[in-house]
Design a protein around this motif. Structure first.
Motif, PDB file in Angstrom:
ATOM      1  N   LEU A   2       0.848  -1.183   0.000  1.00 40.68           N
ATOM      2  CA  LEU A   2       0.000   0.000   0.000  1.00 40.68           C
ATOM      3  C   LEU A   2       0.879   1.228   0.000  1.00 40.68           C
ATOM      4  CD1 LEU A   2      -2.558  -1.108   2.668  1.00 40.68           C
ATOM      5  CD2 LEU A   2      -2.906  -1.005   0.226  1.00 40.68           C
ATOM      6  N   HIS A  76      -4.287   2.353  11.007  1.00 45.27           N
ATOM      7  CA  HIS A  76      -4.686   1.619   9.788  1.00 45.27           C
ATOM      8  C   HIS A  76      -6.197   1.732   9.589  1.00 45.27           C
ATOM      9  CE1 HIS A  76      -0.820  -0.995   9.569  1.00 45.27           C
ATOM     10  NE2 HIS A  76      -0.577   0.244   9.943  1.00 45.27           N
ATOM     11  N   ASP A  77      -6.678   2.964   9.697  1.00 48.56           N
ATOM     12  CA  ASP A  77      -8.102   3.272   9.571  1.00 48.56           C
ATOM     13  C   ASP A  77      -8.315   4.014   8.250  1.00 48.56           C
ATOM     14  OD1 ASP A  77     -10.659   4.394   9.687  1.00 48.56           O
ATOM     15  OD2 ASP A  77     -10.474   5.019  11.775  1.00 48.56           O
ATOM     16  N   MET A  78      -8.735   3.280   7.217  1.00 46.87           N
ATOM     17  CA  MET A  78      -8.875   3.869   5.880  1.00 46.87           C
ATOM     18  C   MET A  78      -9.945   4.961   5.848  1.00 46.87           C
ATOM     19  SD  MET A  78      -7.616   4.093   2.884  1.00 46.87           S
ATOM     20  CE  MET A  78      -6.548   2.690   2.688  1.00 46.87           C
ATOM     21  N   THR A  79     -11.004   4.824   6.640  1.00 46.33           N
ATOM     22  CA  THR A  79     -12.043   5.858   6.670  1.00 46.33           C
ATOM     23  C   THR A  79     -11.462   7.183   7.152  1.00 46.33           C
ATOM     24  OG1 THR A  79     -13.763   4.213   7.029  1.00 46.33           O
ATOM     25  CG2 THR A  79     -14.302   6.487   7.608  1.00 46.33           C
ATOM     26  N   ARG A  82      -8.997   8.599   4.513  1.00 42.14           N
ATOM     27  CA  ARG A  82      -9.709   9.228   3.385  1.00 42.14           C
ATOM     28  C   ARG A  82     -10.369  10.541   3.808  1.00 42.14           C
ATOM     29  NH1 ARG A  82     -10.156   6.737  -1.288  1.00 42.14           N
ATOM     30  NH2 ARG A  82      -9.652   4.540  -1.430  1.00 42.14           N
ATOM     31  N   ARG A  90      -7.896  11.141  -3.240  1.00 41.04           N
ATOM     32  CA  ARG A  90      -8.546   9.954  -2.687  1.00 41.04           C
ATOM     33  C   ARG A  90      -8.608   8.797  -3.667  1.00 41.04           C
ATOM     34  NH1 ARG A  90     -13.466  13.047   0.305  1.00 41.04           N
ATOM     35  NH2 ARG A  90     -12.149  14.083   1.847  1.00 41.04           N
ATOM     36  N   GLY A  95      -2.714   4.332   1.089  1.00 35.80           N
ATOM     37  CA  GLY A  95      -2.492   3.245   2.026  1.00 35.80           C
ATOM     38  C   GLY A  95      -1.727   3.704   3.246  1.00 35.80           C
ATOM     39  N   PHE A  96      -1.256   2.746   4.016  1.00 41.45           N
ATOM     40  CA  PHE A  96      -0.700   3.044   5.328  1.00 41.45           C
ATOM     41  C   PHE A  96       0.822   3.079   5.382  1.00 41.45           C
ATOM     42  CE2 PHE A  96      -4.860   2.977   6.774  1.00 41.45           C
ATOM     43  CZ  PHE A  96      -5.497   1.840   6.334  1.00 41.45           C
TER      44      PHE A  96
END
Length: 163
Positions: A2, A76-79, A82, A90, A95-96
């Motif tokens: 990522l 590691h919180d994609m919400t 974004r 976006r 990624g992280f």
């Protein structure tokens, strides 16, 4: 693998979610620690007063959106990642990892807000964890752009390499 979306602050972000108002104290120095337990630690230091009388960038909003973005990386919180990322980025690879490392802990460094700008460069000292081995990989200072669009929403709109 990522990757974190890269970009520049050449144009203002369009659309997206606003950074909500908050009764939280303003800050220019934010520490985030991700210990093994569920406990999270956040330390804030008030910013120095600005000398401009023109409506400029709001340090409190910069701090809030940067905290959302960085906590998204660390947790590691994609919400969250974004929500803190500029809408035009976006759809890129988001990624992280930063150069093959995860964010273990971060501390926002002091910054200044130049009058008349719609973006500012912020830096954070990041303690890294190797994404492949899981071992701590030392500290690095990374830089990001934080922008305000015409609707006064703030976003992290570009990651710059570290030093």
């Amino acid at each position: 693998m990522l990757l974190v979306g890269l970009g520049t602050a050449g144009s203002a972000c369009r659309g997206g979610l606003p950074v909500p108002s908050s009764d939280e104290p303003s800050a220019t120095s934010t520490s985030y620690t991700a210990p093994p337990a569920e406990t999270r630690t956040l330390t804030v230091t008030p910013p120095a007063p600005t000398s401009s009388s023109a409506p400029g960038l709001e340090p409190e909003a910069i701090d809030r959106v940067f905290q959302v973005y960085m906590n998204g990386l660390a947790d590691h919180d994609m919400t969250a990642l974004r929500n803190g990322t500029c809408p035009r980025l976006r759809e890129t690879l988001l990624g992280f990892e930063l150069n093959g490392h995860y964010v273990e802990r971060w501390e926002m460094l002091p910054y200044s807000v130049p009058p008349g700008f719609e973006f500012v460069t912020v830096q954070a000292k990041v303690t890294q964890r190797d994404a492949r081995t899981g071992r701590l990989a030392g500290d690095v200072v990374y830089s990001w752009y934080v922008e305000r669009n015409e609707d006064t929403n703030y976003y992290v709109c570009g990651w710059l390499d570290g030093k």
